[in-house]
Structures are given as structure tokens and as C-alpha cells.
Scaffold this motif. Sequence first.
Motif, PDB file in Angstrom:
ATOM      1  N   ARG A  94      46.732  37.058   0.373  1.00 47.24           N
ATOM      2  CA  ARG A  94      46.361  36.120  -0.680  1.00 47.24           C
ATOM      3  C   ARG A  94      44.966  35.545  -0.506  1.00 47.24           C
ATOM      4  NH1 ARG A  94      51.926  32.821  -0.504  1.00 47.24           N
ATOM      5  NH2 ARG A  94      51.664  33.353   1.657  1.00 47.24           N
ATOM      6  N   GLU A  95      44.398  35.705   0.693  1.00 44.23           N
ATOM      7  CA  GLU A  95      43.066  35.168   0.956  1.00 44.23           C
ATOM      8  C   GLU A  95      42.238  36.159   1.750  1.00 44.23           C
ATOM      9  OE1 GLU A  95      43.610  30.347   1.420  1.00 44.23           O
ATOM     10  OE2 GLU A  95      43.544  31.557   3.233  1.00 44.23           O
ATOM     11  N   MET A  96      40.931  36.064   1.553  1.00 48.06           N
ATOM     12  CA  MET A  96      39.981  36.794   2.391  1.00 48.06           C
ATOM     13  C   MET A  96      39.210  35.736   3.166  1.00 48.06           C
ATOM     14  SD  MET A  96      38.904  39.971   3.046  1.00 48.06           S
ATOM     15  CE  MET A  96      38.713  41.110   1.681  1.00 48.06           C
ATOM     16  N   HIS A  97      39.076  35.946   4.465  1.00 46.73           N
ATOM     17  CA  HIS A  97      38.331  35.052   5.344  1.00 46.73           C
ATOM     18  C   HIS A  97      37.125  35.787   5.904  1.00 46.73           C
ATOM     19  CE1 HIS A  97      42.091  32.435   6.462  1.00 46.73           C
ATOM     20  NE2 HIS A  97      41.926  32.571   5.153  1.00 46.73           N
ATOM     21  N   MET A  98      36.077  35.052   6.183  1.00 49.03           N
ATOM     22  CA  MET A  98      34.921  35.609   6.879  1.00 49.03           C
ATOM     23  C   MET A  98      34.240  34.473   7.618  1.00 49.03           C
ATOM     24  SD  MET A  98      31.906  36.093   4.024  1.00 49.03           S
ATOM     25  CE  MET A  98      32.850  37.085   2.909  1.00 49.03           C
ATOM     26  N   THR A  99      33.456  34.824   8.620  1.00 48.47           N
ATOM     27  CA  THR A  99      32.632  33.827   9.290  1.00 48.47           C
ATOM     28  C   THR A  99      31.175  34.243   9.135  1.00 48.47           C
ATOM     29  OG1 THR A  99      32.918  34.944  11.421  1.00 48.47           O
ATOM     30  CG2 THR A  99      34.380  33.075  10.951  1.00 48.47           C
ATOM     31  N   VAL A 100      30.327  33.238   8.876  1.00 50.19           N
ATOM     32  CA  VAL A 100      28.900  33.455   8.670  1.00 50.19           C
ATOM     33  C   VAL A 100      28.160  32.445   9.541  1.00 50.19           C
ATOM     34  CG1 VAL A 100      27.032  33.460   6.954  1.00 50.19           C
ATOM     35  CG2 VAL A 100      29.314  34.240   6.304  1.00 50.19           C
ATOM     36  N   ILE A 101      27.068  32.867  10.145  1.00 49.17           N
ATOM     37  CA  ILE A 101      26.261  31.933  10.923  1.00 49.17           C
ATOM     38  C   ILE A 101      25.806  30.819   9.976  1.00 49.17           C
ATOM     39  CG2 ILE A 101      24.158  31.642  12.283  1.00 49.17           C
ATOM     40  CD1 ILE A 101      24.526  34.545  13.229  1.00 49.17           C
ATOM     41  N   SER A 102      26.098  29.593  10.342  1.00 48.37           N
ATOM     42  CA  SER A 102      25.949  28.459   9.421  1.00 48.37           C
ATOM     43  C   SER A 102      24.522  28.209   8.947  1.00 48.37           C
ATOM     44  CB  SER A 102      26.508  27.184  10.055  1.00 48.37           C
ATOM     45  OG  SER A 102      25.772  26.860  11.225  1.00 48.37           O
ATOM     46  N   VAL A 103      23.518  28.685   9.655  1.00 45.84           N
ATOM     47  CA  VAL A 103      22.125  28.486   9.214  1.00 45.84           C
ATOM     48  C   VAL A 103      21.672  29.556   8.229  1.00 45.84           C
ATOM     49  CG1 VAL A 103      21.501  27.231  11.313  1.00 45.84           C
ATOM     50  CG2 VAL A 103      21.127  29.719  11.198  1.00 45.84           C
ATOM     51  N   ARG A 104      22.528  30.494   7.883  1.00 45.70           N
ATOM     52  CA  ARG A 104      22.191  31.582   6.952  1.00 45.70           C
ATOM     53  C   ARG A 104      22.448  31.138   5.511  1.00 45.70           C
ATOM     54  NH1 ARG A 104      22.474  36.842   8.477  1.00 45.70           N
ATOM     55  NH2 ARG A 104      21.132  36.990   6.659  1.00 45.70           N
TER      56      ARG A 104
ATOM     57  N   GLU B 158      29.116  32.522  -1.847  1.00 45.06           N
ATOM     58  CA  GLU B 158      29.636  31.509  -2.774  1.00 45.06           C
ATOM     59  C   GLU B 158      29.601  32.024  -4.207  1.00 45.06           C
ATOM     60  OE1 GLU B 158      28.906  27.162  -0.838  1.00 45.06           O
ATOM     61  OE2 GLU B 158      27.096  28.224  -1.456  1.00 45.06           O
ATOM     62  N   ARG B 159      28.565  32.775  -4.567  1.00 44.76           N
ATOM     63  CA  ARG B 159      28.510  33.361  -5.914  1.00 44.76           C
ATOM     64  C   ARG B 159      29.612  34.394  -6.115  1.00 44.76           C
ATOM     65  NH1 ARG B 159      23.038  33.113  -4.555  1.00 44.76           N
ATOM     66  NH2 ARG B 159      22.875  35.364  -4.216  1.00 44.76           N
ATOM     67  N   ARG B 160      30.171  34.929  -5.057  1.00 49.78           N
ATOM     68  CA  ARG B 160      31.278  35.885  -5.127  1.00 49.78           C
ATOM     69  C   ARG B 160      32.623  35.177  -5.089  1.00 49.78           C
ATOM     70  NH1 ARG B 160      26.962  37.670  -4.960  1.00 49.78           N
ATOM     71  NH2 ARG B 160      27.245  37.772  -7.172  1.00 49.78           N
ATOM     72  N   GLY B 161      32.637  33.833  -5.061  1.00 48.72           N
ATOM     73  CA  GLY B 161      33.890  33.087  -5.089  1.00 48.72           C
ATOM     74  C   GLY B 161      34.356  32.545  -3.750  1.00 48.72           C
ATOM     75  N   TYR B 162      33.604  32.747  -2.693  1.00 39.92           N
ATOM     76  CA  TYR B 162      33.973  32.214  -1.383  1.00 39.92           C
ATOM     77  C   TYR B 162      33.569  30.748  -1.318  1.00 39.92           C
ATOM     78  CZ  TYR B 162      35.153  36.868   0.065  1.00 39.92           C
ATOM     79  OH  TYR B 162      35.762  38.092   0.143  1.00 39.92           O
ATOM     80  N   ARG B 163      34.348  29.961  -0.587  1.00 45.00           N
ATOM     81  CA  ARG B 163      34.024  28.545  -0.432  1.00 45.00           C
ATOM     82  C   ARG B 163      33.848  28.214   1.042  1.00 45.00           C
ATOM     83  NH1 ARG B 163      38.411  25.983   1.428  1.00 45.00           N
ATOM     84  NH2 ARG B 163      40.413  26.970   1.028  1.00 45.00           N
ATOM     85  N   ARG B 164      32.925  27.316   1.273  1.00 47.34           N
ATOM     86  CA  ARG B 164      32.689  26.833   2.629  1.00 47.34           C
ATOM     87  C   ARG B 164      33.843  25.914   3.017  1.00 47.34           C
ATOM     88  NH1 ARG B 164      26.283  25.735   3.366  1.00 47.34           N
ATOM     89  NH2 ARG B 164      26.941  26.004   5.514  1.00 47.34           N
ATOM     90  N   THR B 165      34.296  26.038   4.252  1.00 51.19           N
ATOM     91  CA  THR B 165      35.401  25.197   4.710  1.00 51.19           C
ATOM     92  C   THR B 165      34.925  24.069   5.618  1.00 51.19           C
ATOM     93  OG1 THR B 165      35.803  26.524   6.685  1.00 51.19           O
ATOM     94  CG2 THR B 165      36.980  27.177   4.638  1.00 51.19           C
TER      95      THR B 165
ATOM     96  N   VAL C 284      36.236  31.138   2.798  1.00 48.76           N
ATOM     97  CA  VAL C 284      37.539  31.593   2.326  1.00 48.76           C
ATOM     98  C   VAL C 284      37.497  31.841   0.829  1.00 48.76           C
ATOM     99  CG1 VAL C 284      39.984  30.934   2.054  1.00 48.76           C
ATOM    100  CG2 VAL C 284      38.778  30.338   4.150  1.00 48.76           C
ATOM    101  N   LYS C 285      38.187  32.889   0.399  1.00 49.29           N
ATOM    102  CA  LYS C 285      38.341  33.163  -1.036  1.00 49.29           C
ATOM    103  C   LYS C 285      39.807  33.449  -1.325  1.00 49.29           C
ATOM    104  CE  LYS C 285      36.877  36.152  -4.831  1.00 49.29           C
ATOM    105  NZ  LYS C 285      35.990  37.255  -5.231  1.00 49.29           N
ATOM    106  N   GLU C 286      40.319  32.793  -2.360  1.00 45.23           N
ATOM    107  CA  GLU C 286      41.678  33.084  -2.835  1.00 45.23           C
ATOM    108  C   GLU C 286      41.622  34.406  -3.582  1.00 45.23           C
ATOM    109  OE1 GLU C 286      44.403  31.041  -2.402  1.00 45.23           O
ATOM    110  OE2 GLU C 286      43.174  29.623  -1.261  1.00 45.23           O
ATOM    111  N   LEU C 287      42.533  35.319  -3.267  1.00 42.85           N
ATOM    112  CA  LEU C 287      42.517  36.630  -3.921  1.00 42.85           C
ATOM    113  C   LEU C 287      43.476  36.715  -5.107  1.00 42.85           C
ATOM    114  CD1 LEU C 287      42.246  39.021  -0.850  1.00 42.85           C
ATOM    115  CD2 LEU C 287      40.419  38.124  -2.313  1.00 42.85           C
ATOM    116  N   GLY C 288      44.314  35.707  -5.267  1.00 39.91           N
ATOM    117  CA  GLY C 288      45.180  35.663  -6.451  1.00 39.91           C
ATOM    118  C   GLY C 288      46.305  36.618  -6.487  1.00 39.91           C
TER     119      GLY C 288
END
Length: 182
Positions: free
Chosen positions: A126-136, A144-151, A178-182
Motif C-alpha cells: 500500500r506504500e512505497m518508502h525511500m530514503t534520500v539524503i536530506s540536503v538533496r 514530492e512532485r511524484r506524490g512522495y511526502r517528507r516524513t 513515503v507515498k500511498e499507492l492506493g
Amino acid sequence: MDTASRAAGELSYRDATEADIEALVPLIESAYRGDSSRTGWTTEADILQGQRTDPEGVRAVITTPGSRLLTVERDGVLVACCQLEHRGDAAYFGMFAVSPALQGAGLGKQIIAEAERTARADWGVREMHMTVISVRDELIAFYERRGYRRTGEMTPFPYGDERFGLPQRDDLQFELLVKELG
């Protein structure tokens, strides 16, 4: 393969095998590190030097149960890859690399959409998770434009472990998106 993928230049997707490691490591390195990475916009060369991955790291993604490295080819040439890992009700998306010469033309958006579709279809997540270096900031804005939200959930960067590169700053950490995949 869906119609959008076919229309975008005959992309094909398949799970990587150990025979692909020799081609995958330089692809991943070229997207993130060194002068070649500066051709694209995903470079980490100003914040990290050294390696991004190595054959053992790629092999682990390919061979670990519940993990796969999705390869993307255009006309039989490897142009991108991404990791998918099944983690309960979520999938983890990582090791995403697009050839620097092809970045900025919409390929990444298509691959992310295919990765999300694959994770939903194969694992029912139901969700996709990823980690990104926070200064990027630019990369985070792309996701975020693809629907991911910062946690705001942070994990430390593995300073001192050269397998992850040589940090050029002392404020690196990973943020969970995190993005909800619906």
C-alpha cells in the motif's frame, strides 16, 4: 509493458541477474559520483566522493529474498535500474540510477511509475518508502512532485563506512519519504 512505456522509446523492464552486475555498478556510479555524474542532475559529487556501491552491494540486492533490482533497457541497452524490496505492507525503492546522458527527459518518472505498479501488482503493498539524503533539496522536490511526502523521520548517514562514500560535509542524514499507492 504498458502503452506509455512503449511510446517512450521501447523501454523494457526485467529483474537483474548476477550476470548484470558488471554493467550495473558503473551505471549506478555514473549517476551519482565523479565527473560523469555532473552530466545529469542527480549527482552527489559535491557532497560525497568515493564509491556509491560495489559489486557485492549490487549482488546483495539481486540475491536477497524479497529484494530485486529492476533493470531498464532501451533497444537492448541498459539505461537505468532501481531496487525494490518487500517490507510488509510497504515496498522500499532505492538504488535508483538513470544514465546521466538520459536524465531530464522524463525517463525517471516512467521508471518510478513502473516500480510502483510492479510493487503493487507483485506484493500488494500500500506504500512505497525511500530514503534520500536530506540536503538533496532538488531531488526531494522531484519525488514530492511524484506524490512522495517528507516524513521528517531521519536516520544517520554511515560516516566512517567507505562503502557508502566519503562525505564532504558533516550534516548528512537520510530522510524517509513515503507515498500511498492506493
